[in-house]
Design a protein around this motif. Structure first.
Motif, PDB file in Angstrom:
ATOM      1  N   ASP A 192       0.833  -1.208   0.000  1.00 45.84           N
ATOM      2  CA  ASP A 192       0.000   0.000   0.000  1.00 45.84           C
ATOM      3  C   ASP A 192       0.867   1.258   0.000  1.00 45.84           C
ATOM      4  O   ASP A 192       0.554   2.236  -0.688  1.00 45.84           O
ATOM      5  CB  ASP A 192      -0.940   0.006   1.208  1.00 45.84           C
ATOM      6  N   SER A 193       1.936   1.241   0.758  1.00 49.39           N
ATOM      7  CA  SER A 193       2.844   2.382   0.772  1.00 49.39           C
ATOM      8  C   SER A 193       3.547   2.549  -0.572  1.00 49.39           C
ATOM      9  O   SER A 193       3.721   3.683  -1.060  1.00 49.39           O
ATOM     10  CB  SER A 193       3.895   2.221   1.878  1.00 49.39           C
ATOM     11  N   ILE A 194       3.939   1.447  -1.170  1.00 46.17           N
ATOM     12  CA  ILE A 194       4.573   1.507  -2.493  1.00 46.17           C
ATOM     13  C   ILE A 194       3.617   2.111  -3.510  1.00 46.17           C
ATOM     14  O   ILE A 194       3.992   2.982  -4.305  1.00 46.17           O
ATOM     15  CB  ILE A 194       5.037   0.101  -2.919  1.00 46.17           C
ATOM     16  N   ALA A 195       2.366   1.678  -3.475  1.00 46.26           N
ATOM     17  CA  ALA A 195       1.366   2.211  -4.401  1.00 46.26           C
ATOM     18  C   ALA A 195       1.128   3.700  -4.167  1.00 46.26           C
ATOM     19  O   ALA A 195       0.985   4.474  -5.119  1.00 46.26           O
ATOM     20  CB  ALA A 195       0.065   1.430  -4.257  1.00 46.26           C
ATOM     21  N   ALA A 196       1.096   4.116  -2.904  1.00 40.19           N
ATOM     22  CA  ALA A 196       0.854   5.525  -2.584  1.00 40.19           C
ATOM     23  C   ALA A 196       2.009   6.396  -3.064  1.00 40.19           C
ATOM     24  O   ALA A 196       1.786   7.493  -3.603  1.00 40.19           O
ATOM     25  CB  ALA A 196       0.643   5.692  -1.090  1.00 40.19           C
ATOM     26  N   ILE A 197       3.241   5.931  -2.882  1.00 38.60           N
ATOM     27  CA  ILE A 197       4.409   6.693  -3.314  1.00 38.60           C
ATOM     28  C   ILE A 197       4.485   6.740  -4.840  1.00 38.60           C
ATOM     29  O   ILE A 197       4.782   7.787  -5.434  1.00 38.60           O
ATOM     30  CB  ILE A 197       5.693   6.086  -2.725  1.00 38.60           C
ATOM     31  N   ALA A 198       4.191   5.620  -5.487  1.00 35.76           N
ATOM     32  CA  ALA A 198       4.282   5.551  -6.950  1.00 35.76           C
ATOM     33  C   ALA A 198       3.202   6.383  -7.623  1.00 35.76           C
ATOM     34  O   ALA A 198       3.416   6.944  -8.699  1.00 35.76           O
ATOM     35  CB  ALA A 198       4.200   4.095  -7.406  1.00 35.76           C
ATOM     36  N   GLY A 199       2.027   6.455  -7.013  1.00 33.48           N
ATOM     37  CA  GLY A 199       0.944   7.252  -7.585  1.00 33.48           C
ATOM     38  C   GLY A 199      -0.068   6.402  -8.332  1.00 33.48           C
ATOM     39  O   GLY A 199       0.189   5.244  -8.671  1.00 33.48           O
ATOM     40  N   PRO A 200      -1.235   6.973  -8.602  1.00 40.06           N
ATOM     41  CA  PRO A 200      -2.344   6.211  -9.190  1.00 40.06           C
ATOM     42  C   PRO A 200      -2.105   5.732 -10.621  1.00 40.06           C
ATOM     43  O   PRO A 200      -2.775   4.825 -11.088  1.00 40.06           O
ATOM     44  CB  PRO A 200      -3.514   7.201  -9.148  1.00 40.06           C
ATOM     45  N   GLY A 201      -1.144   6.325 -11.314  1.00 37.12           N
ATOM     46  CA  GLY A 201      -0.884   5.904 -12.691  1.00 37.12           C
ATOM     47  C   GLY A 201       0.048   4.722 -12.808  1.00 37.12           C
ATOM     48  O   GLY A 201       0.361   4.292 -13.928  1.00 37.12           O
ATOM     49  N   VAL A 202       0.485   4.165 -11.675  1.00 35.32           N
ATOM     50  CA  VAL A 202       1.448   3.065 -11.688  1.00 35.32           C
ATOM     51  C   VAL A 202       0.781   1.782 -11.193  1.00 35.32           C
ATOM     52  O   VAL A 202       0.131   1.782 -10.146  1.00 35.32           O
ATOM     53  CB  VAL A 202       2.678   3.403 -10.810  1.00 35.32           C
ATOM     54  N   THR A 203       0.942   0.712 -11.936  1.00 36.97           N
ATOM     55  CA  THR A 203       0.384  -0.585 -11.571  1.00 36.97           C
ATOM     56  C   THR A 203       1.384  -1.358 -10.712  1.00 36.97           C
ATOM     57  O   THR A 203       2.572  -1.410 -11.036  1.00 36.97           O
ATOM     58  CB  THR A 203       0.063  -1.409 -12.833  1.00 36.97           C
ATOM     59  N   ILE A 204       0.895  -1.932  -9.623  1.00 39.16           N
ATOM     60  CA  ILE A 204       1.736  -2.731  -8.730  1.00 39.16           C
ATOM     61  C   ILE A 204       1.420  -4.212  -8.964  1.00 39.16           C
ATOM     62  O   ILE A 204       0.273  -4.635  -8.861  1.00 39.16           O
ATOM     63  CB  ILE A 204       1.482  -2.367  -7.249  1.00 39.16           C
ATOM     64  N   ILE A 205       2.444  -4.991  -9.264  1.00 39.97           N
ATOM     65  CA  ILE A 205       2.283  -6.424  -9.546  1.00 39.97           C
ATOM     66  C   ILE A 205       2.733  -7.247  -8.341  1.00 39.97           C
ATOM     67  O   ILE A 205       3.905  -7.213  -7.948  1.00 39.97           O
ATOM     68  CB  ILE A 205       3.084  -6.853 -10.796  1.00 39.97           C
ATOM     69  N   ARG A 206       1.783  -7.966  -7.765  1.00 38.37           N
ATOM     70  CA  ARG A 206       2.054  -8.892  -6.670  1.00 38.37           C
ATOM     71  C   ARG A 206       1.783 -10.309  -7.168  1.00 38.37           C
ATOM     72  O   ARG A 206       0.997 -10.511  -8.082  1.00 38.37           O
ATOM     73  CB  ARG A 206       1.159  -8.570  -5.476  1.00 38.37           C
ATOM     74  N   THR A 207       2.407 -11.290  -6.542  1.00 47.12           N
ATOM     75  CA  THR A 207       2.307 -12.658  -7.072  1.00 47.12           C
ATOM     76  C   THR A 207       1.777 -13.681  -6.077  1.00 47.12           C
ATOM     77  O   THR A 207       1.666 -14.858  -6.412  1.00 47.12           O
ATOM     78  CB  THR A 207       3.677 -13.145  -7.579  1.00 47.12           C
ATOM     79  N   GLU A 208       1.435 -13.260  -4.846  1.00 48.49           N
ATOM     80  CA  GLU A 208       1.078 -14.274  -3.847  1.00 48.49           C
ATOM     81  C   GLU A 208      -0.176 -15.067  -4.218  1.00 48.49           C
ATOM     82  O   GLU A 208      -0.257 -16.284  -3.988  1.00 48.49           O
ATOM     83  CB  GLU A 208       0.960 -13.668  -2.447  1.00 48.49           C
ATOM     84  N   MET A 209      -1.173 -14.423  -4.821  1.00 48.29           N
ATOM     85  CA  MET A 209      -2.375 -15.162  -5.204  1.00 48.29           C
ATOM     86  C   MET A 209      -2.103 -16.067  -6.395  1.00 48.29           C
ATOM     87  O   MET A 209      -2.671 -17.169  -6.493  1.00 48.29           O
ATOM     88  CB  MET A 209      -3.523 -14.194  -5.503  1.00 48.29           C
ATOM     89  N   ALA A 210      -1.221 -15.650  -7.290  1.00 47.77           N
ATOM     90  CA  ALA A 210      -0.843 -16.513  -8.409  1.00 47.77           C
ATOM     91  C   ALA A 210      -0.165 -17.783  -7.901  1.00 47.77           C
ATOM     92  O   ALA A 210      -0.385 -18.879  -8.440  1.00 47.77           O
ATOM     93  CB  ALA A 210       0.079 -15.760  -9.366  1.00 47.77           C
ATOM     94  N   VAL A 211       0.649 -17.643  -6.858  1.00 46.13           N
ATOM     95  CA  VAL A 211       1.296 -18.814  -6.258  1.00 46.13           C
ATOM     96  C   VAL A 211       0.251 -19.734  -5.637  1.00 46.13           C
ATOM     97  O   VAL A 211       0.301 -20.959  -5.804  1.00 46.13           O
ATOM     98  CB  VAL A 211       2.332 -18.373  -5.193  1.00 46.13           C
ATOM     99  N   ALA A 212      -0.719 -19.161  -4.937  1.00 46.96           N
ATOM    100  CA  ALA A 212      -1.790 -19.960  -4.332  1.00 46.96           C
ATOM    101  C   ALA A 212      -2.579 -20.707  -5.397  1.00 46.96           C
ATOM    102  O   ALA A 212      -2.944 -21.879  -5.213  1.00 46.96           O
ATOM    103  CB  ALA A 212      -2.707 -19.057  -3.505  1.00 46.96           C
ATOM    104  N   LYS A 213      -2.846 -20.063  -6.516  1.00 47.86           N
ATOM    105  CA  LYS A 213      -3.598 -20.710  -7.601  1.00 47.86           C
ATOM    106  C   LYS A 213      -2.782 -21.824  -8.249  1.00 47.86           C
ATOM    107  O   LYS A 213      -3.328 -22.866  -8.629  1.00 47.86           O
ATOM    108  CB  LYS A 213      -4.010 -19.671  -8.636  1.00 47.86           C
ATOM    109  N   GLN A 214      -1.468 -21.610  -8.373  1.00 47.99           N
ATOM    110  CA  GLN A 214      -0.613 -22.663  -8.901  1.00 47.99           C
ATOM    111  C   GLN A 214      -0.595 -23.863  -7.961  1.00 47.99           C
ATOM    112  O   GLN A 214      -0.652 -25.021  -8.397  1.00 47.99           O
ATOM    113  CB  GLN A 214       0.808 -22.132  -9.099  1.00 47.99           C
ATOM    114  N   LEU A 215      -0.548 -23.606  -6.653  1.00 50.66           N
ATOM    115  CA  LEU A 215      -0.620 -24.682  -5.668  1.00 50.66           C
ATOM    116  C   LEU A 215      -1.938 -25.434  -5.798  1.00 50.66           C
ATOM    117  O   LEU A 215      -1.968 -26.674  -5.796  1.00 50.66           O
ATOM    118  CB  LEU A 215      -0.482 -24.101  -4.266  1.00 50.66           C
TER     119      LEU A 215
END
Length: 263
Positions: A192-215
Protein backbone atom coordinates in the motif's frame (compact mmCIF):
# COMPACT_ATOMS: atom_id res chain seq x y z
CA UNK A 1 0.04 -39.23 0.63
CA UNK A 2 -3.38 -38.42 2.06
CA UNK A 3 -5.37 -35.41 0.93
CA UNK A 4 -5.85 -34.31 4.56
CA UNK A 5 -2.08 -33.78 4.97
CA UNK A 6 -0.84 -30.23 5.51
CA UNK A 7 0.83 -27.89 3.03
CA UNK A 8 4.34 -26.78 4.00
CA UNK A 9 5.33 -23.16 3.38
CA UNK A 10 8.73 -21.68 4.18
CA UNK A 11 10.73 -18.48 3.89
CA UNK A 12 13.78 -17.00 5.53
CA UNK A 13 11.45 -14.90 7.69
CA UNK A 14 7.94 -13.45 7.68
CA UNK A 15 7.65 -12.54 3.99
CA UNK A 16 6.18 -15.92 3.15
CA UNK A 17 3.29 -15.24 5.50
CA UNK A 18 1.85 -13.05 2.74
CA UNK A 19 1.81 -16.14 0.51
CA UNK A 20 0.38 -18.25 3.34
CA UNK A 21 -2.43 -15.70 3.72
CA UNK A 22 -3.28 -16.08 0.02
CA UNK A 23 -3.24 -19.87 0.34
CA UNK A 24 -5.49 -19.68 3.39
CA UNK A 25 -7.92 -17.38 1.52
CA UNK A 26 -8.06 -19.58 -1.60
CA UNK A 27 -7.93 -22.97 0.13
CA UNK A 28 -9.68 -22.58 3.49
CA UNK A 29 -10.02 -26.35 3.89
CA UNK A 30 -6.24 -26.93 3.90
CA UNK A 31 -3.98 -27.24 6.95
CA UNK A 32 -0.75 -25.24 6.83
CA UNK A 33 2.69 -25.62 8.34
CA UNK A 34 4.74 -22.43 8.12
CA UNK A 35 8.47 -22.46 8.76
CA UNK A 36 10.54 -19.29 9.17
CA UNK A 37 14.28 -19.90 8.86
CA UNK A 38 15.05 -16.84 10.95
CA UNK A 39 18.30 -18.20 12.37
CA UNK A 40 19.74 -18.06 8.85
CA UNK A 41 18.01 -14.92 7.58
CA UNK A 42 18.36 -13.03 5.41
CA UNK A 43 19.00 -15.29 2.44
CA UNK A 44 19.91 -12.26 0.33
CA UNK A 45 23.56 -12.27 1.42
CA UNK A 46 24.04 -16.05 1.15
CA UNK A 47 25.48 -18.14 -1.69
CA UNK A 48 23.32 -20.41 -3.85
CA UNK A 49 24.90 -23.49 -2.25
CA UNK A 50 24.18 -22.21 1.27
CA UNK A 51 20.56 -21.46 0.37
CA UNK A 52 20.20 -24.88 -1.26
CA UNK A 53 21.51 -26.59 1.88
CA UNK A 54 18.95 -24.73 3.98
CA UNK A 55 16.20 -25.65 1.52
CA UNK A 56 17.24 -29.30 1.72
CA UNK A 57 17.13 -29.36 5.52
CA UNK A 58 13.82 -27.52 5.69
CA UNK A 59 12.16 -29.71 3.07
CA UNK A 60 13.36 -32.82 4.91
CA UNK A 61 11.81 -31.50 8.13
CA UNK A 62 8.57 -30.70 6.35
CA UNK A 63 8.51 -34.16 4.75
CA UNK A 64 9.05 -35.65 8.21
CA UNK A 65 6.00 -33.67 9.36
CA UNK A 66 4.03 -35.31 6.56
CA UNK A 67 3.28 -32.41 4.20
CA UNK A 68 1.79 -33.14 0.78
CA UNK A 69 3.30 -30.13 -1.01
CA UNK A 70 5.91 -27.45 -0.29
CA UNK A 71 5.68 -23.78 -1.20
CA UNK A 72 9.04 -22.02 -1.37
CA UNK A 73 7.61 -18.61 -0.43
CA UNK A 74 10.84 -16.73 -1.06
CA UNK A 75 11.96 -15.18 -4.33
CA UNK A 76 15.64 -15.44 -3.44
CA UNK A 77 15.41 -19.15 -2.60
CA UNK A 78 13.29 -19.88 -5.67
CA UNK A 79 15.69 -18.21 -8.08
CA UNK A 80 18.75 -19.62 -6.31
CA UNK A 81 17.99 -23.31 -6.04
CA UNK A 82 14.41 -24.51 -6.56
CA UNK A 83 15.32 -26.61 -9.61
CA UNK A 84 17.77 -28.62 -7.52
CA UNK A 85 15.19 -29.12 -4.79
CA UNK A 86 12.52 -30.29 -7.23
CA UNK A 87 14.91 -32.86 -8.70
CA UNK A 88 15.15 -34.71 -5.39
CA UNK A 89 11.83 -34.05 -3.64
CA UNK A 90 8.97 -36.57 -4.14
CA UNK A 91 6.09 -34.10 -3.66
CA UNK A 92 4.98 -30.97 -5.55
CA UNK A 93 7.29 -27.97 -5.03
CA UNK A 94 5.83 -24.56 -5.85
CA UNK A 95 8.06 -21.51 -6.02
CA UNK A 96 7.56 -17.77 -6.28
CA UNK A 97 9.26 -15.58 -8.86
CA UNK A 98 8.96 -11.89 -9.78
CA UNK A 99 5.89 -11.25 -11.93
CA UNK A 100 7.73 -10.07 -15.05
CA UNK A 101 5.22 -11.57 -17.49
CA UNK A 102 2.07 -9.90 -16.07
CA UNK A 103 3.99 -6.66 -15.58
CA UNK A 104 5.02 -6.51 -19.23
CA UNK A 105 1.42 -7.20 -20.25
CA UNK A 106 0.14 -4.43 -17.97
CA UNK A 107 2.68 -1.76 -18.93
CA UNK A 108 1.64 0.98 -21.34
CA UNK A 109 4.94 2.85 -21.30
CA UNK A 110 6.94 -0.29 -22.04
CA UNK A 111 9.10 0.29 -18.95
CA UNK A 112 8.81 -2.14 -16.04
CA UNK A 113 10.53 -1.64 -12.69
CA UNK A 114 11.57 -4.60 -10.54
CA UNK A 115 11.91 -4.08 -6.78
CA UNK A 116 13.82 -7.02 -5.30
CA UNK A 117 16.68 -8.06 -3.06
CA UNK A 118 20.14 -7.70 -4.63
CA UNK A 119 20.61 -11.48 -4.48
CA UNK A 120 17.45 -12.22 -6.48
CA UNK A 121 18.44 -9.77 -9.20
CA UNK A 122 21.90 -11.31 -9.49
CA UNK A 123 20.77 -14.89 -10.16
CA UNK A 124 20.90 -16.51 -13.60
CA UNK A 125 17.34 -17.72 -12.99
CA UNK A 126 16.09 -14.14 -12.77
CA UNK A 127 18.08 -13.12 -15.85
CA UNK A 128 16.48 -15.98 -17.77
CA UNK A 129 13.03 -15.00 -16.50
CA UNK A 130 13.47 -11.40 -17.63
CA UNK A 131 14.83 -12.48 -21.00
CA UNK A 132 11.92 -14.88 -21.60
CA UNK A 133 9.14 -12.39 -20.90
CA UNK A 134 10.54 -8.91 -21.53
CA UNK A 135 9.69 -8.83 -25.22
CA UNK A 136 10.00 -5.21 -26.35
CA UNK A 137 9.72 -3.86 -22.80
CA UNK A 138 12.60 -2.28 -20.93
CA UNK A 139 13.22 -3.99 -17.57
CA UNK A 140 14.70 -1.65 -14.96
CA UNK A 141 16.16 -3.30 -11.85
CA UNK A 142 16.10 -1.69 -8.40
CA UNK A 143 17.91 -3.55 -5.61
CA UNK A 144 16.39 -2.86 -2.17
CA UNK A 145 19.08 -4.04 0.25
CA UNK A 146 17.67 -2.51 3.44
CA UNK A 147 13.95 -3.07 3.08
CA UNK A 148 13.61 -6.63 4.40
CA UNK A 149 15.24 -5.60 7.69
CA UNK A 150 12.57 -2.94 8.24
CA UNK A 151 9.76 -5.34 7.39
CA UNK A 152 11.10 -8.07 9.67
CA UNK A 153 11.02 -5.44 12.44
CA UNK A 154 7.33 -4.78 11.60
CA UNK A 155 8.39 -1.25 10.69
CA UNK A 156 5.91 -0.76 7.86
CA UNK A 157 4.84 2.87 8.21
CA UNK A 158 7.61 4.87 9.89
CA UNK A 159 9.04 7.98 8.23
CA UNK A 160 12.34 6.10 7.80
CA UNK A 161 10.68 3.23 5.95
CA UNK A 162 8.66 5.62 3.77
CA UNK A 163 11.83 7.54 2.87
CA UNK A 164 13.60 4.28 2.06
CA UNK A 165 10.76 3.18 -0.22
CA UNK A 166 10.78 6.54 -1.96
CA UNK A 167 14.53 6.27 -2.56
CA UNK A 168 13.95 2.95 -4.33
CA UNK A 169 10.82 3.92 -6.26
CA UNK A 170 11.69 7.41 -7.52
CA UNK A 171 14.58 6.27 -9.77
CA UNK A 172 12.26 3.79 -11.50
CA UNK A 173 9.59 6.43 -12.05
CA UNK A 174 12.24 8.78 -13.43
CA UNK A 175 13.09 6.13 -16.03
CA UNK A 176 9.45 5.98 -17.14
CA UNK A 177 8.29 2.85 -15.32
CA UNK A 178 4.49 2.66 -15.12
CA UNK A 179 4.48 -0.85 -13.64
CA UNK A 180 6.35 -2.01 -10.54
CA UNK A 181 6.95 -5.64 -9.64
CA UNK A 182 7.23 -6.63 -5.98
CA UNK A 183 10.04 -9.14 -6.36
CA UNK A 184 10.21 -10.21 -2.71
CA UNK A 185 7.38 -11.67 -0.66
CA UNK A 186 8.28 -9.36 2.23
CA UNK A 187 7.34 -6.35 0.11
CA UNK A 188 3.67 -7.38 0.07
CA UNK A 189 3.41 -6.00 3.60
CA UNK A 190 4.28 -2.49 2.36
CA UNK A 191 2.45 -2.74 -0.97
CA UNK A 192 0.00 0.00 0.00
CA UNK A 193 2.84 2.38 0.77
CA UNK A 194 4.57 1.51 -2.49
CA UNK A 195 1.37 2.21 -4.40
CA UNK A 196 0.85 5.52 -2.58
CA UNK A 197 4.41 6.69 -3.31
CA UNK A 198 4.28 5.55 -6.95
CA UNK A 199 0.94 7.25 -7.58
CA UNK A 200 -2.34 6.21 -9.19
CA UNK A 201 -0.88 5.90 -12.69
CA UNK A 202 1.45 3.06 -11.69
CA UNK A 203 0.38 -0.58 -11.57
CA UNK A 204 1.74 -2.73 -8.73
CA UNK A 205 2.28 -6.42 -9.55
CA UNK A 206 2.05 -8.89 -6.67
CA UNK A 207 2.31 -12.66 -7.07
CA UNK A 208 1.08 -14.27 -3.85
CA UNK A 209 -2.38 -15.16 -5.20
CA UNK A 210 -0.84 -16.51 -8.41
CA UNK A 211 1.30 -18.81 -6.26
CA UNK A 212 -1.79 -19.96 -4.33
CA UNK A 213 -3.60 -20.71 -7.60
CA UNK A 214 -0.61 -22.66 -8.90
CA UNK A 215 -0.62 -24.68 -5.67
CA UNK A 216 -4.35 -25.33 -6.07
CA UNK A 217 -3.78 -26.54 -9.62
CA UNK A 218 -0.95 -28.88 -8.64
CA UNK A 219 -2.96 -30.37 -5.76
CA UNK A 220 -5.96 -30.84 -8.03
CA UNK A 221 -3.85 -32.63 -10.64
CA UNK A 222 -2.42 -34.93 -7.97
CA UNK A 223 -5.81 -35.61 -6.36
CA UNK A 224 -4.56 -34.11 -3.11
CA UNK A 225 -7.04 -31.30 -2.42
CA UNK A 226 -8.53 -31.58 1.06
CA UNK A 227 -12.25 -32.26 1.35
CA UNK A 228 -14.45 -29.32 2.40
CA UNK A 229 -15.05 -30.64 5.92
CA UNK A 230 -11.35 -31.33 6.60
CA UNK A 231 -10.17 -30.51 10.13
CA UNK A 232 -7.91 -27.49 9.65
CA UNK A 233 -4.84 -26.66 11.75
CA UNK A 234 -2.12 -24.04 11.30
CA UNK A 235 1.31 -24.73 12.78
CA UNK A 236 4.32 -22.41 12.88
CA UNK A 237 8.03 -23.14 13.31
CA UNK A 238 11.09 -20.92 13.61
CA UNK A 239 14.75 -21.84 13.48
CA UNK A 240 15.54 -18.73 15.53
CA UNK A 241 14.31 -17.33 18.86
CA UNK A 242 10.58 -17.79 19.36
CA UNK A 243 9.82 -14.54 21.20
CA UNK A 244 10.32 -12.17 18.25
CA UNK A 245 8.63 -14.63 15.89
CA UNK A 246 5.60 -14.79 18.17
CA UNK A 247 5.49 -11.00 18.21
CA UNK A 248 5.49 -10.95 14.42
CA UNK A 249 2.76 -13.56 14.26
CA UNK A 250 0.64 -11.68 16.77
CA UNK A 251 0.37 -8.85 14.25
CA UNK A 252 0.39 -10.77 10.98
CA UNK A 253 -1.47 -14.01 11.87
CA UNK A 254 -3.63 -13.42 14.97
CA UNK A 255 -4.22 -16.54 17.03
CA UNK A 256 -1.11 -18.32 15.76
CA UNK A 257 0.84 -18.10 19.01
CA UNK A 258 -0.93 -21.13 20.46
CA UNK A 259 0.87 -23.36 17.98
CA UNK A 260 4.43 -22.07 17.58
CA UNK A 261 7.40 -24.39 17.95
CA UNK A 262 11.18 -24.34 17.68
CA UNK A 263 12.55 -25.94 14.55
Amino acid sequence: MHNSAAIGIFDSGIGGLSVARAVRALLPQESLIYLADTAHAPYGDKTDDYIYQRMQLISQRLLHLGVKAIVVACNTATTAAIARLRAECPIPIIGVEPGVKPAVAASKSGVVGILATPRTLQTPAFANLAQRFAGEAIIELQPCPLLVKHIEALDFHSAQTQALLKSYIDPLLAKGADTLVLGCTHYNFVADSIAAIAGPGVTIIRTEMAVAKQLQQRLTQAGLLAVPDNTVTDSFFSSGPLAPFCQQLQQLWPGANNNVQQL
